[in-house]
Write an enzyme that holds these catalytic residues in place. Structure first.
Site, mmCIF file in Angstrom:
data_model
loop_
_atom_site.group_PDB
_atom_site.id
_atom_site.type_symbol
_atom_site.label_atom_id
_atom_site.label_comp_id
_atom_site.label_asym_id
_atom_site.label_seq_id
_atom_site.Cartn_x
_atom_site.Cartn_y
_atom_site.Cartn_z
ATOM 1 N N ARG A 509 7.101 -6.643 -3.123
ATOM 2 C CA ARG A 509 5.924 -7.505 -3.075
ATOM 3 C C ARG A 509 5.310 -7.649 -4.451
ATOM 4 O O ARG A 509 5.292 -6.693 -5.234
ATOM 5 C CB ARG A 509 4.835 -6.897 -2.195
ATOM 6 C CG ARG A 509 5.102 -7.011 -0.748
ATOM 7 C CD ARG A 509 3.789 -6.801 0.022
ATOM 8 N NE ARG A 509 4.139 -6.373 1.348
ATOM 9 C CZ ARG A 509 4.002 -5.143 1.781
ATOM 10 N NH1 ARG A 509 3.460 -4.224 1.020
ATOM 11 N NH2 ARG A 509 4.380 -4.812 2.982
ATOM 12 N N SER A 570 8.815 3.211 -6.034
ATOM 13 C CA SER A 570 8.970 4.289 -5.051
ATOM 14 C C SER A 570 10.257 5.074 -5.224
ATOM 15 O O SER A 570 11.091 5.148 -4.309
ATOM 16 C CB SER A 570 8.920 3.702 -3.649
ATOM 17 O OG SER A 570 7.829 2.852 -3.542
ATOM 18 N N ASP A 624 4.906 5.301 -4.327
ATOM 19 C CA ASP A 624 4.267 4.696 -3.142
ATOM 20 C C ASP A 624 3.371 5.689 -2.394
ATOM 21 O O ASP A 624 2.358 5.311 -1.804
ATOM 22 C CB ASP A 624 5.287 4.043 -2.193
ATOM 23 C CG ASP A 624 6.426 4.959 -1.784
ATOM 24 O OD1 ASP A 624 6.504 6.096 -2.297
ATOM 25 O OD2 ASP A 624 7.267 4.529 -0.950
#
Ligand code: BG6
Ligand code: GLC
Length: 884
Positions: A509, A570, A624
C-alpha cells in the site's frame, strides 16, 4: 365373525353359503360396489394434505415437541454414516420381524473391494405363534407392531436381552454390535444410484422409512455436527386422528379387530400384513350384501387372516389371468362367477393403489423435508426399497414413483431395491461402525502431536523468555531482538501530512496520512507485487515500489511535493537509526536478489534517484509490528506490544533501554522487534515439530528458517492441513483413500479456508462446498474430519502465539517490578482478524500462562502505515524541537 347359517343363493354344488349383515348395505348393487371402491380413492388434494401434515409432524418430533398422541416418532438410530465400499469382515445378522413370523440368520462377508460381492449365507427359522405372543425373554423396544406381542419386552433394551439369551445358552462368543431397524438395513445395503442412498423405505408386513438427517436438527441429540439416520416410524402417523378423511369403514373394522386397536393407523392402510385383510373385509361385505358370490360367504372368507398379501398380489396382477383368481377364491371356499372375478380384481387394485399412493405421500414428505433443509434446488437422491410388497407387487413401485413425482417434483429420485432383504445392510451398519472407529483412532493418532497441554505451552513460554534475554544481550539466540529506535509511543501532539509505504503483508500500500487536531485521516491505494517481482532482482523490486509511489502522487495531486515518508517494511532489519535498516534476510514469499545485507532505505533512495522526477524524504523505516503498536498506541496509551498474525507472524514491545545491548543509554525505553518468526531455528522447537511441519519447511523457499512462523502464520497453515489430509488419505481415512491431483498441488488449500471451514455460521454443507470446489470427492464424514484437522492446526497455532505473548507481557511486568501489569496489545493480520476462534484462543492461553497480566487486545483498523506515519511525525516533531 364366523358363520351364522346357510341362507341365500347357492352358486356351486357343495359350496356352502354364509351370508351375513355386519355392515350397512345400500340397496342398489352397482352403486354399492362403486361406493366401496370410491372409499379407497384418495384425491391429489388429500395426498398433499397427508404429505403436509406428516411433514409438520416430522418437524415437530425432530424439534422435540411431543404431542400426546405423537404422530411420528423420528427415532435417531445412532447410525451416522453411509457405507464407503471399503468395509470388510464377517458379520452375523439376525432378522426378526422382517418376514413376518420368522427369524432369518445371515452370515455376510464384506470384501472391502467395490464391485466384489460375496453372496451371504442364510437360514430361516419359523417362530411359533406361542413364542410370538408368549413371554419375551428373547434396543429399548418402544412397542411391538406387526403381529408381535411378547410380554416383558416393551421398554427393555433389546441388545441386553439378546446378550442375556446368548449367555444363557453358554458356549457361544458373539459380540452384539448393533441393533438396526429394517429400514436402516435397507438403506445401508444399497449401492448408490444417481445421488447418494440416504433414504430407506420398507413396505413389508409393516411400513416405515429412515433417512440421513443433520444431527443438529434432532433436538434429543446433544450434537451439532454430522448426520444421523432417523427412523421416521411413520406407521403410527394418524394415530392422533390426522387420517380421518381417508379412513374407510373397512379400515375402522380392521383396526378394531387388530392386536393393537387405535395404533399404527397409517401402517394398517399400507403394510402387507393388512392389505389382504382389507380386501377380505371388502369382499365379505360385498358378499353379505349379495353383490358378490351370489350373496354367499365361506368360513374362510369370514375368518381373520385368510387372505394373504401373496393372494392380493396375484389377484391384482392383470397378467395373472382370471383362472388364477378363480382358483384362489375357490381355495377360500367360494364359488365365483366371471363377473365376481373381475370385481375382486378391482377391489384388490383399489386397495393396493391406495396403499402405494399413501406411501408416496409419506415419502414425499421426507424428500421435501430433505430438499428444504439442505437448501437444494433439486434434490438428487437414491431411495433403497425393501419388503415383500415391493417384491410381490411390481405395480406398487410404479404407482409410488408416479405419485412421488407428482407430489415432490423438485426431487430427482432413483429407487433401488435392497439386496438380501436388508440383511447385508445390517452387516454394513456394523461394518461402517467398525470402519469409523478405526478411522477415528487413526485421526486421533495423527492429530495428537498438535494437541498441546499446559505444560508444553508453559515450556514454550519459558524457552521464549530465555531466548529473549539472550537475544537482548547479544548472545546466540534464535530471537534477534532488534532495536527499532522507536523510543516513545505518540503523545497526541503530532501534526502534518505524511506519505507511508506498507510492504510485506498481503497487500502493498501507498498512503497519505494527515495527522491533524481532529484525528488522523488516511487515503491509500493498494498495488500488487507480482511474485516474479518479489522474487526477481532487488533493483526491479525497488523500481516497482517507486513507480507505485509516483502513480499515487499523481492521482492525489501531490506531484512535486516532498512529504516526509515512513516506510513499513515487514522483514527483519538491523537498524542503526530510525532511517537506516539493513535487511538481514527475506522471509515469507520474498526473495529479491542483492538486497540482503543492504540498507533498505538506501535501496529505496537509489531507486528514487533512478526516477529523477521524484523527490522523497525517507524519515523512518519501521517493522509492521511497530507500525501496528504505534497505530493502536495513538488511541490507547497502554498499547506497548505489537503483534502480527497474517502472512507471517512477529511481535514487538517496549523494553527497558538498559536491557538492550548495543544501544547507548540506560534510561527510558526502546521498542524491540523480536522477529519471533525465527524462534526455534536453533532446534529448540524440535519436540513440538511434527512430520507435517517438517514437510512444509522442506518445501518452502527458506528451509530450516522461520520455524515458529511456519507453525503459526497464514502462509503455512493451509499447507500443514494439506499435508495432513494427504497422509489421512494414504491411510484410507479420507476421501475413500483416493489421492487426487488437486491435493498434491502446493498451496491449493488456502489458509482462508481454515477460517471459512471453522466459522460457526457455516454449516458443514458449506465446508463440503469448499472442498468440492477443490475437486475433493467427499462424504459428510470426510467433511467432519477435515474440520477437525483444521481445528487442531489452528488451535495449536493460536496457543503457540499465546505462549509467545505470555512470555512478552510477563517480561514487561518483571522489568517494571509490578505485581500486576495492565497492558494492551495492538494486533493486525488476516489470520487473526478473519479466523473465527483464533483471537479468543490466543487470549485464553495468555490468561492461563500469564495470570498476573491484564491484557487487552486491540485490533488495528488502519493498518501499520498509519503507525509508520506516526513514527515519522514523532521524529519530525523531535527534530523541530531540537532546532528550536
Ligand atoms: C496489515 C498491515 O494490515 O497487516 C501490514 O498494514 C501487515 O503492515 C499486515 O504486514 C499483516 O497481515 P497480512 O495478513 O496482510 O500479512
Ligand atoms: C515475518 C517478518 C517480520 C514481520 C512478520 C509479519 O516474520 O520477518 O518482520 O513482522 O513476518 O508480517
Amino acid at each position: 365373525m364366523d358363520s351364522i347359517g346357510p341362507v341365500g343363493l347357492q352358486q356351486g354344488e357343495g359350496a356352502p353359503c354364509y351370508p351375513q349383515e355386519s355392515l350397512p348395505c345400500p340397496s342398489d348393487s352397482s352403486e354399492l360396489v362403486q361406493e366401496c371402491l370410491r372409499q379407497f380413492k384418495v384425491t391429489g388434494a388429500q395426498l398433499r394434505q397427508i404429505q403436509a401434515s406428516l411433514l409438520s409432524s416430522m418437524e415437530q418430533a425432530l424439534g422435540g415437541q411431543v404431542s400426546p398422541a405423537s404422530a411420528v416418532r423420528m427415532l435417531p438410530t445412532y447410525v451416522g454414516s453411509t457405507p464407503h465400499g471399503t468395509e470388510q469382515g464377517d458379520f452375523l445378522v439376525l432378522e426378526l420381524g422382517a418376514t413376518g413370523a420368522s427369524l432369518r440368520i445371515l452370515w455376510v462377508t464384506l470384501t472391502g473391494t467395490e464391485g466384489h460381492r460375496m453372496e451371504p449365507r442364510s437360514q430361516e427359522f419359523v417362530i411359533p405363534q406361542e413364542v410370538m405372543l408368549g413371554p419375551g425373554q428373547q434396543s429399548t423396544l418402544i412397542s411391538w407392531t406387526k403381529g408381535f406381542r411378547c410380554s416383558g419386552v416393551e421398554g427393555q433394551d433389546v441388545v441386553q436381552l439378546l446378550r442375556d439369551a446368548i449367555q444363557r445358552q453358554g458356549a457361544y462368543s458373539i459380540d452384539v454390535v448393533a441393533v438396526v431397524n429394517d429400514t436402516v438395513g435397507t438403506m445401508m445395503g444399497c449401492e448408490p444410484g444417481v445421488g447418494p442412498c440416504e433414504v430407506g423405505l420398507v413396505v413389508d408386513t409393516g411400513t416405515n422409512a429412515c433417512y440421513m438427517e443433520e444431527a443438529r436438527h434432532v433436538a434429543v441429540l446433544d450434537e451439532d455436527r454430522g448426520r444421523v439416520c432417523v427412523s421416521v416410524e411413520w406407521g403410527s402417523f394418524g394415530d392422533d386422528g390426522a387420517l380421518g378423511p381417508v379412513l374407510t369403514t373397512f379400515d375402522c373394522a380392521l383396526d378394531r379387530e387388530s392386536l393393537n386397536p387405535g395404533a399404527q393407523r397409517f401402517e394398517k392402510m399400507i403394510g402387507g400384513l393388512y392389505l389382504g385383510e382389507l380386501v377380505r373385509l371388502v369382499l365379505a361385505h360385498l358378499a353379505q350384501c349379495g353383490v358378490l358370490f351370489g350373496g354367499c360367504t365361506s368360513p374362510a372368507l369370514l375368518s381373520r387372516g385368510s387372505i394373504l398379501l401373496e393372494h392380493v398380489a396375484e389377484m391384482e396382477d392383470p397378467s395373472a389371468g382370471a383362472a388364477r383368481v378363480h382358483t384362489i377364491l375357490q381355495d377360500l371356499g367360494l364359488s365365483p362367477g366371471a363377473s365376481d372375478v373381475e370385481l375382486v380384481q378391482h377391489v384388490c387394485a383399489a386397495v393396493c393403489m391406495r396403499a402405494a399412493q399413501l406411501c408416496a405421500a409419506a415419502l414425499a414428505a421426507v424428500l421435501s423435508h430433505l430438499q428444504h433443509s439442505r437448501e437444494q434446488q433439486t434434490l438428487q437422491i437414491t431411495v433403497a426399497t425393501g419388503g415383500r410388497v415391493f417384491e410381490r407387487q411390481p405395480r406398487f413401485l410404479s404407482i409410488l414413483q408416479e405419485t412421488v413425482m407428482f407430489l415432490a417434483p423438485e426431487c430427482d429420485v432413483s429407487f433401488i431395491p435392497s439386496l438380501d432383504g436388508g440383511g447385508r445392510g445390517v452387516a454394513m451398519v456394523t461394518a461402517v461402525a467398525a470402519r469409523l472407529a478405526a478411522h477415528r483412532r487413526l485421526l486421533e493418532e495423527t492429530l495428537a502431536p498438535f494437541r498441546l497441554n499446559r505444560e508444553q505451552l508453559a515450556a514454550v513460554q519459558a524457552q521464549m523468555r530465555e531466548a529473549m534475554t539472550k537475544g537482548l544481550r547479544g548472545e546466540a539466540s534464535s530471537l534477534r531482538m532488534l532495536p527499532t529506535y522507536v523510543r516513545a509511543t505518540p503523545d497526541g501532539s503530532e501534526r502534518g501530512d505524511f506519505l507511508a509505504l506498507d510492504l510485506g503483508g498481503t497487500n502493498f500500500r501507498v498512503l497519505l496520512v494527515r495527522v491533524a487536531t481532529g484525528g488522523v485521516q488516511i487515503t491509500n491505494q493498494v498495488y500488487s507485487i507480482p511474485e516474479c517481482v518479489a522474487q526477481g532482482s532487488g533493483q526491479q523490486l525497488f523500481d516497482h515500489i517507486v513507480d507505485c509511489i509516483v502513480d499515487f502522487q499523481q492521482k492525489q495531486g501531490l506531484s512535486g511535493q516532498s512529504l516526509p515518508l515512513g516506510f513499513t517494511f515487514s522483514f527483519p532489519c538491523r537498524q542503526l537509526g530510525l532511517d537506516q535498516g539493513i535487511l538481514l534476510n527475506w522471509t515469507k514469499g520474498f526473495n529479491a536478489s542483492d538486497c540482503e545485507g543492504q540498507d533498505v532505505v538506501c535501496l529505496l533512495r537509489e531507486a528514487i534517484g533512478r526516477r529523477k522526477a521524484v523527490e522523497l524524504n525517507v524519515v523512518a523505516i519501521v517493522n509492521d509490528t511497530v507500525g501496528t503498536m504505534m497505530s493502536c498506541g495513538y488511541e490507547d496509551p497502554h498499547c506497548e506490544v505489537g503483534l502480527i498474525v497474517g502472512t507471517g507472524t512477529n511481535a514487538c514491545y517496549m523494553e527497558e533501554l538498559r536491557n538492550v545491548a548495543g544501544v547507548a543509554g540506560d534510561s527510558g525505553h526502546m521498542c524491540i522487534n523480536m522477529e519471533w518468526g525465527a524462534f526455534g531455528d536453533d532446534g529448540s522447537l524440535g519436540v513440538l515439530s511434527t512430520c507435517f511441519d517438517a514437510r512444509v519447511d522442506q518445501a518452502s523457499i527458506n528451509p530450516g528458517k522461520q520455524r515458529f512462523e511456519k507453525m503459526i502464520s497464514g502462509m503455512y497453515l493451509g499447507e500443514i492441513v494439506r499435508h495432513i489430509l494427504l497422509h489421512l488419505t494414504s491411510l484410507g481415512v479420507l476421501f475413500r483413500g483416493q489421492q487426487t491431483q488437486c491435493l498434491q498441488t502446493r498451496d491449493i488449500f488456502k489458509t482462508k479456508f481454515l477460517s471459512e471451514i471453522e466459522s460457526d455460521s457455516l454449516a458443514l454443507r458449506q465446508v463440503r462446498a469448499i472442498l468440492e470446489d477443490l475437486g475433493l470427492p467427499l462424504t459428510s464424514d470426510d467433511a467432519l474430519m477435515v474440520l477437525e484437522v483444521c481445528q487442531a492446526v489452528s488451535q495449536r497455532a493460536a496457543q503457540l502465539c499465546g505462549a509467545g505473548v505470555a512470555a512478552v507481557v510477563e517480561k514487561i511486568r518483571e522489568n517494571r517490578g509490578l505485581e500486576e501489569l495492565t497492558v494492551s496489545v495492538g494486533v493486525d493480520g488476516t489470520l487473526y482478524k478473519l479466523h473465527p476462534h483464533f483471537s479468543s484462543l490466543v487470549a485464553a492461553t495468555v490468561r492461563e500462562l500469564a495470570p498476573r497480566c491484564v491484557v487487552t487486545f486491540l485490533q488495528s483498523e488502519d493498518g501499520s502505515g498509519k503507525g509508520a506515519a506516526l513514527v515519522t511525525a514523532v521524529a519530525c516533531r523531535l527534530a523541530q524541537t531540537a532546532c528550536v
